[in-house]
Scaffold this active site. Sequence first.
Site, mmCIF file in Angstrom:
data_model
loop_
_atom_site.group_PDB
_atom_site.id
_atom_site.type_symbol
_atom_site.label_atom_id
_atom_site.label_comp_id
_atom_site.label_asym_id
_atom_site.label_seq_id
_atom_site.Cartn_x
_atom_site.Cartn_y
_atom_site.Cartn_z
ATOM 1 N N GLU A 164 -12.205 41.831 125.407
ATOM 2 C CA GLU A 164 -10.803 42.234 125.237
ATOM 3 C C GLU A 164 -10.624 43.713 125.556
ATOM 4 O O GLU A 164 -9.632 44.113 126.145
ATOM 5 C CB GLU A 164 -10.355 41.954 123.798
ATOM 6 C CG GLU A 164 -8.870 42.199 123.542
ATOM 7 C CD GLU A 164 -8.544 43.632 123.093
ATOM 8 O OE1 GLU A 164 -9.474 44.455 122.978
ATOM 9 O OE2 GLU A 164 -7.355 43.921 122.875
ATOM 10 N N GLU B 40 -5.802 30.905 131.532
ATOM 11 C CA GLU B 40 -5.736 30.484 132.930
ATOM 12 C C GLU B 40 -6.464 29.159 133.136
ATOM 13 O O GLU B 40 -6.019 28.308 133.904
ATOM 14 C CB GLU B 40 -6.319 31.579 133.834
ATOM 15 C CG GLU B 40 -5.377 32.776 133.945
ATOM 16 C CD GLU B 40 -5.967 33.982 134.636
ATOM 17 O OE1 GLU B 40 -7.190 34.062 134.793
ATOM 18 O OE2 GLU B 40 -5.165 34.865 135.020
HETATM 19 CA CA LIG Z 1 -8.619 35.251 135.972
HETATM 20 ZN ZN LIG Z 2 -8.743 45.367 119.319
HETATM 21 ZN ZN LIG Z 3 -9.586 48.096 120.899
#
Ligand SMILES: [Ca+2]
Ligand SMILES: [Zn+2]
Ligand SMILES: [Zn+2]
Lengths: 669, 669
Positions: free
Chosen positions: B382, B394
């Site tokens: 992330e 996706e």
């Molecule tokens: Ca992708």
């Molecule tokens: Zn975070």
């Molecule tokens: Zn972060």
Amino acid sequence: DVVKDVDENFITTFLSEVDNKEIEQNLRELTKVPHMATTEGDEQTVQFMLKRWKDSESGLDEAWREEYSVYLSFPDPKNPNKVTVVNASNAVLHTVREKEINYTSDQNDPNVVPPYAAYSPPGNIKGKLVYANYGRPNDYMLLNETMDLRGTVAITRYGGAGRAAKAINAAPYGVVGVLVYTDPYDINDGLMSDQNETYPHSWYLPPSGVERGSFNTLYGDLLTPYLAAKGIVQKWYSPSEITPIILKHVTFSSKITRIEFPALDGKMAPNDWQGSFPCPYNFGGPGFKAASTFKDSKVKVDIGNYDVVKNSSNVMGIIRGSVEPDRYVIYGNHRDSWVHGAIDPSSGTSVMLEISRVLGRMVKQGKWRPRRSIIFGSWGAEEFGLIGSAEYTEQYFTKLSERTVAYINVDIAVNAPGFESTSVYDNWIKYTNKTSPTHGVIPRFLEVTTLRLSITSGSLLWTCPTRTIGARIYPAYHTAYDTFDYASKYIDPGFTSHQAVARTAGNVLLRLADSLLLPLSCGDYAETLEDYLKEAVMQYEEQLKAKDLSMEPIKLAVSSFRRAASHLEEVIKNSDLKNEPLKVRMINDQLMLLDRAFLDPLAFPDKYAFRHVIWTSSSAGKPTFPGLADAFAKAASSGQQSDWDKVHYHLSILTQAIEGAAHTLTSTF
Amino acid sequence: DVVKDVDENFITTFLSEVDNKEIEQNLRELTKVPHMATTEGDEQTVQFMLKRWKDSESGLDEAWREEYSVYLSFPDPKNPNKVTVVNASNAVLHTVREKEINYTSDQNDPNVVPPYAAYSPPGNIKGKLVYANYGRPNDYMLLNETMDLRGTVAITRYGGAGRAAKAINAAPYGVVGVLVYTDPYDINDGLMSDQNETYPHSWYLPPSGVERGSFNTLYGDLLTPYLAAKGIVQKWYSPSEITPIILKHVTFSSKITRIEFPALDGKMAPNDWQGSFPCPYNFGGPGFKAASTFKDSKVKVDIGNYDVVKNSSNVMGIIRGSVEPDRYVIYGNHRDSWVHGAIDPSSGTSVMLEISRVLGRMVKQGKWRPRRSIIFGSWGAEEFGLIGSAEYTEQYFTKLSERTVAYINVDIAVNAPGFESTSVYDNWIKYTNKTSPTHGVIPRFLEVTTLRLSITSGSLLWTCPTRTIGARIYPAYHTAYDTFDYASKYIDPGFTSHQAVARTAGNVLLRLADSLLLPLSCGDYAETLEDYLKEAVMQYEEQLKAKDLSMEPIKLAVSSFRRAASHLEEVIKNSDLKNEPLKVRMINDQLMLLDRAFLDPLAFPDKYAFRHVIWTSSSAGKPTFPGLADAFAKAASSGQQSDWDKVHYHLSILTQAIEGAAHTLTSTF
Ligand SMILES: [Ca+2]
Ligand SMILES: [Zn+2]
Ligand SMILES: [Zn+2]
Ligand SMILES: [Ca+2]
Ligand SMILES: [Zn+2]
Ligand SMILES: [Zn+2]
């Protein structure tokens, strides 16, 4: 009862009540006068549909009209379209006939619109005539090798390429105008004489007959892509996809086709350039043949067409479902015609009205109500480019996407006389060429048509196998001869073919609306993907390997899909559907929504509104994945890396769309 | 039982079983070592999540990992990133500290990644230093009015503009490198001394602390827009949205910020350029101040970052629904950190694990099963740009779109100490500024976040009101000080705030999963549309009239939506839901899918993946329809007709999206 299945007895009753005489009477009413989109005749058909669908004994739950403000094109009566032959001093030597000859008084109706090319721009041009076969890209290219096409007027015949394409393909060569005619070879088995060979003596096209049509390339209202043509604010777009050159029809009886044909001079053209006139078709000109009375003359084309925004109506009707009113089976037919439109589209409208009459009566008598909602759609302005139905889908896009089980389209119901007396099913079996490993030989009835919404769709039409006659369509198509007289004498005397279509379409409609489990087979879908894959591997795999592009991922994806489809079929087999209505709903959602997984709004940026990665149109002509096929054809031709990158892109989106679809068929995670 | 509603007793039991000590222990385990995406530490957290979710007594029905091959950026240990000051002879006069000072031995862990700007391109540049405030467009513009920026290195402070923006905004002026530091004004209430003011003595950022981060502008794996980063065939795209100039952090204790700050010379800069250093911040330079030991010297920045494709894992877990297993409530949290990530994200991970433990135990003991499926998502990568969750969406796009009731995200669970002892609800009431005509003052808890899928989403976080402290985020954010020690001493000793978050999030989760009728109010949605409309009318109506653009259609659309929402609420009120499970399903489908009607994949061609016409991001800063607001701002500024056409376009698509959404709420046709 929420777990009741379709009632076979009810279907039998339905089949027996479908009445050919009712259909005949419908057709008689619908074809009294011409009913071109947005004319008074069209408004009369709107009222007629509403009256039938609001009838207290055999109408639907509700019927209403939906209006759209759409961009149309018409000839100008004050400045009629003309094709003439003029000499060097601009004297008119000949005027091409502007009106179809009257045989039955129908053709003399004042509301018969003169033959014109809708969406041809207005203009006045003059040029030497050349014959350009079907007006396909190769035709112009070949022609251009033997002569200078700049400033010419090209005469083309119907067939081989779309209407607008004949002009679009010509423009790059400097052609200034395009004429279109119907060659008796393509429509009439060569027949030409209205004394005894053509209509009114048979179904063949008479010499002065002209196939009208729309000469644009997009569909839907041209001013409002992706938005419904309603309200004040939506019209903001300048139409750009109209044809680049002016267009006009000529008849095959015209002097400039029959007698003074430029193609009569010059080097002989290839076999597929030949037609039915009693002479060779050559690469003649530019200009009339040396021996012609028109030698040294030019063809002058004057078009007075004007564009205008007018209100077109769809008429809608509904029978609400008793158990799942939020699931829709939609049955559609367009209502507008070019002239009287007996076959196109009123044969279909007549059938639709008979289906709705029989079903409506059952509902009004309290004898039946479908499980799912049945919606009837009577579309306007179809002849101008599928406008009424397109605007409808744009307006209700989300709702339709989420809730429509299937769409059945019956435009023309019957367009050829019956030649054999076999059952509908046996007839299909005989004329299809598809063999399924699972089912054996099967009729290709339910062609899934490509819609932006990706709703399972089917089209139904009783027609001639093209091996029997050469025609691409029935001879009176889009002419002033498509009348009740024509239909009742030469297409379906007795209207029993119409009756068979009504029964068949109604049968499908009822099974979609009433079956507990939707009659949609994901195993069949898997089979089609496997067929497409097989073709793609055969056509492309080696060359793709040479470009470092592997087909292994897409093979895996198709296998995954097959496994997932088999899994769902097992689940269905092992389920006690009669006792689990929520489970039925869950499975039906999977079946209904399967096609939606193949939608990719970014996949085809050059195509208007086409989004389905399996069923989108393709120009490559291969029975396989269209985006891949087209991308491959392009890359193989150009050799450019950026084009091979596009092949890679299409392989990727296909693979993941197929995997994504498979995921919707497996058990929840 | 298919018509059972959520059990309040069960919720009470859940609330009572959520244990703050369990949460504390989770955090201790998760933060033992740094766990940056795709490192060994990250793999350990994957194993940890799997172990918990596969536990025989308190695990889920199933847990598994999903891997993606994603494009990441790391510093090169063999060629570390450096910022130095060099004189005319290239002698190094000063080297900026490369590593955060160790206080608790955590900072000395060999796996603490040195502070670096992820996705900064590698390179070596040298230039005179200038101070450019927050690096916003206006900041560079203003600076450029007083000096020539070509060839300079701009030092900017965190805040005001996104990370990558500080470089993107600089590039057009010829700036060759950008430094980023944290000014104590923005994060520390001005405090600076680690002797007694900052961590380890308090929660404030110590002088050598550096906020790491990702410096790109898109989200998801950069190589695979709109496709899941899996398999051989998908990587074909060249990343283009990486920052144009090299970037590096410096600390606020560095000489080049504190002592030799170029901003110490020159004309005084505006108020919003001032920070907490004990001196004025001026438009100084380019280059160090005249009296500096570094005068006539340049700043040299050497970046050795490399990009690489690595496998990142999401860990998924599911409790299958007993009645509607094909309806998903998804709860997500990212698992990867920059360093130890105690607050970001492991405070959230700890909370998620406690929720899943309590619920898992109930399921394993056969005491409960949710009506709908609950899916837990532990996202990887992330910090590099929401990669793990983006790839997941996706891959499963269609399925998620069609079946997800809601998504709850808890990244950081708690990022500030509690200041008051009020109830969660009263606390929210106090700090919100939204008043609803229907509900009175309401907490803005469920912010609908914009996702490409348009799934109702909410984010939960226990935080400080920004009026109390000036910080935009907790001071140790993304630094080597975000450790268990920090969290347990200064954020939530006792972990009772974490417990409150777990209870609240779990409460919402259970109501979404178990309520017979989904707790989603379309009347509230109507209210927001009405608020947005009111603002838009106030801001734009007059000027639009002057351009012949009417707002009447959009007013009508919002009214239609309100009527349709009220209609559905009436239907719900008058329905006997306990006896009509299919009707419940039908209504729940309408509620769940409402947001989908606002998706338009063509509406924002310049924004990656943003498709929701109501909730898309906007730069215009007005509480109204984003596309309209941005288009209006552009047109009002440029005055060009093509820009006013775009305003017309946005009015049109908004109007029809709102009408289309309304259609889904009315009775079937
Ligand atoms: Ca992708
Ligand atoms: Zn975070
Ligand atoms: Zn972060
Ligand atoms: Ca339209
Ligand atoms: Zn038709
Ligand atoms: Zn037609």
